[in-house]
Scaffold this motif. Structure first.
Motif, PDB file in Angstrom:
ATOM      1  N   THR B  20       0.852  -1.191   0.000  1.00 39.81           N
ATOM      2  CA  THR B  20       0.000   0.000   0.000  1.00 39.81           C
ATOM      3  C   THR B  20       0.880   1.230   0.000  1.00 39.81           C
ATOM      4  OG1 THR B  20      -1.816  -1.090   1.162  1.00 39.81           O
ATOM      5  CG2 THR B  20      -1.755   1.316   1.253  1.00 39.81           C
ATOM      6  N   SER B  62      -4.661  -0.006 -14.773  1.00 38.86           N
ATOM      7  CA  SER B  62      -3.761  -0.399 -13.701  1.00 38.86           C
ATOM      8  C   SER B  62      -4.393  -1.509 -12.888  1.00 38.86           C
ATOM      9  CB  SER B  62      -3.459   0.807 -12.813  1.00 38.86           C
ATOM     10  OG  SER B  62      -2.701   0.425 -11.673  1.00 38.86           O
ATOM     11  N   SER B  64      -3.840  -1.798  -9.783  1.00 40.52           N
ATOM     12  CA  SER B  64      -3.944  -1.285  -8.434  1.00 40.52           C
ATOM     13  C   SER B  64      -5.372  -0.850  -8.127  1.00 40.52           C
ATOM     14  CB  SER B  64      -3.001  -0.096  -8.258  1.00 40.52           C
ATOM     15  OG  SER B  64      -3.302   0.916  -9.206  1.00 40.52           O
ATOM     16  N   LEU B  76      -3.116   3.825  -2.277  1.00 40.39           N
ATOM     17  CA  LEU B  76      -3.128   2.960  -3.459  1.00 40.39           C
ATOM     18  C   LEU B  76      -2.590   1.593  -3.055  1.00 40.39           C
ATOM     19  CD1 LEU B  76      -2.053   3.817  -7.051  1.00 40.39           C
ATOM     20  CD2 LEU B  76      -0.948   1.896  -5.907  1.00 40.39           C
ATOM     21  N   THR B  77      -3.291   0.543  -3.456  1.00 39.18           N
ATOM     22  CA  THR B  77      -2.929  -0.813  -3.051  1.00 39.18           C
ATOM     23  C   THR B  77      -2.697  -1.701  -4.263  1.00 39.18           C
ATOM     24  OG1 THR B  77      -4.184  -0.636  -1.000  1.00 39.18           O
ATOM     25  CG2 THR B  77      -3.680  -2.858  -1.783  1.00 39.18           C
ATOM     26  N   LEU B  78      -1.634  -2.487  -4.177  1.00 44.56           N
ATOM     27  CA  LEU B  78      -1.379  -3.561  -5.141  1.00 44.56           C
ATOM     28  C   LEU B  78      -1.485  -4.870  -4.380  1.00 44.56           C
ATOM     29  CD1 LEU B  78       1.623  -2.203  -7.233  1.00 44.56           C
ATOM     30  CD2 LEU B  78      -0.512  -3.093  -8.181  1.00 44.56           C
ATOM     31  N   HIS B  85       5.142  -3.799 -12.300  1.00 39.53           N
ATOM     32  CA  HIS B  85       4.654  -2.654 -11.504  1.00 39.53           C
ATOM     33  C   HIS B  85       5.771  -1.706 -11.101  1.00 39.53           C
ATOM     34  CE1 HIS B  85       1.251  -5.603 -10.310  1.00 39.53           C
ATOM     35  NE2 HIS B  85       0.834  -4.832 -11.308  1.00 39.53           N
ATOM     36  N   TYR B  89       5.357   6.337  -8.580  1.00 38.01           N
ATOM     37  CA  TYR B  89       3.951   6.653  -8.402  1.00 38.01           C
ATOM     38  C   TYR B  89       3.853   8.029  -7.731  1.00 38.01           C
ATOM     39  CZ  TYR B  89       3.148   1.833  -9.670  1.00 38.01           C
ATOM     40  OH  TYR B  89       3.118   0.639 -10.367  1.00 38.01           O
TER      41      TYR B  89
END
Lengths: 113, 112
Positions: B20, B62, B64, B76-78, B85, B89
């Motif tokens: 995150t 994306s 995310s 923002l979360t992956l 990625h 950012y």
């Protein structure tokens, strides 16, 4: 989405001299805003100058000024008395009514001592 | 001028990890944005928000996700990071009726 074009990938300028960066844009809106942002090696985006499309007078911020040609959809940035700290990547951007910015590909400015 | 913060500034992480990226601003701006930028390249909008409980996908697809539970916070979360990625950012915000976006310092993400 609006289209912003910066045709100069790189520009070099001697310290204390003047350099002009070009930018063209494409929009169907009558009211919009244009910006120049600077991104130094630290990579933080810094606002340099902004122009409201409804204003005929070109914006100026100290050594930075723009040449806004609305009919030609051109928005160039002039850096006068260039300093070493001006070395960075410069992005032209346009703002649309959906509150989104469209960026050009950027121009890298190198300042020679 | 907005004060906008991003953490971490740098992150190196292995494939498959959940991450995150935090973004917060102290100016009460209603609109917030996430951009992805590869080195020396242009910025691409991946997410934006017009206010609390509002999130929209940007022009660049994306994997995310984002949330906006509080005005000042836009993480923002992956869910599962991949080497694709790897990028920088950038988070930005702007106020109501104001078109100027102010940017945070960015997070450089490297996924191994």
């Amino acid at each position: 989405a609006q289209t912003v074009t910066q045709s100069q990938p790189e520009m070099s300028v001697q310290e204390a001299e003047t350099v002009t960066l070009s930018c063209t844009y494409d929009t169907s809106e009558s009211d919009y805003y244009l910006f120049w942002y600077k991104q130094p090696p630290s990579r933080q985006m810094i606002l340099v100058i902004r122009q409201e499309a409804y204003k005929q007078q070109n914006a100026t911020e100290n050594r930075f000024s723009v040449n806004f040609q609305k009919a030609a959809k051109s928005f160039s940035l002039k850096i006068s008395d260039s300093q070493l700290g001006d070395a960075a990547m410069y992005f032209c951007a346009s703002f649309s009514n959906d509150y989104k910015l469209s960026f050009g590909a950027g121009t890298t400015v190198t300042v020679r001592a | 001028e907005a004060d906008i913060y991003q953490t971490p500034r740098y992150l190196v992480i292995g494939t498959g990890k959940k991450i995150t990226l935090e973004c917060s601003q102290t100016m009460g701006h209603d609109k917030m944005y996430w951009y992805q930028q590869d080195p020396g390249m242009e910025l691409h909008l991946i997410h934006y928000s017009y206010g609390v409980n509002s999130t929209e996908k940007g022009d660049l697809s994306s994997e995310s996700t984002v949330s906006r539970i509080r005005t000042e916070h836009f993480p923002l979360t992956l869910e599962s990071a991949r080497p694709s990625h790897t990028s920088q950012y950038l988070c930005a915000s702007s106020g109501w009726g104001l078109e100027t976006q102010y940017f945070g310092p960015g997070t450089r993400l490297l996924v191994l």
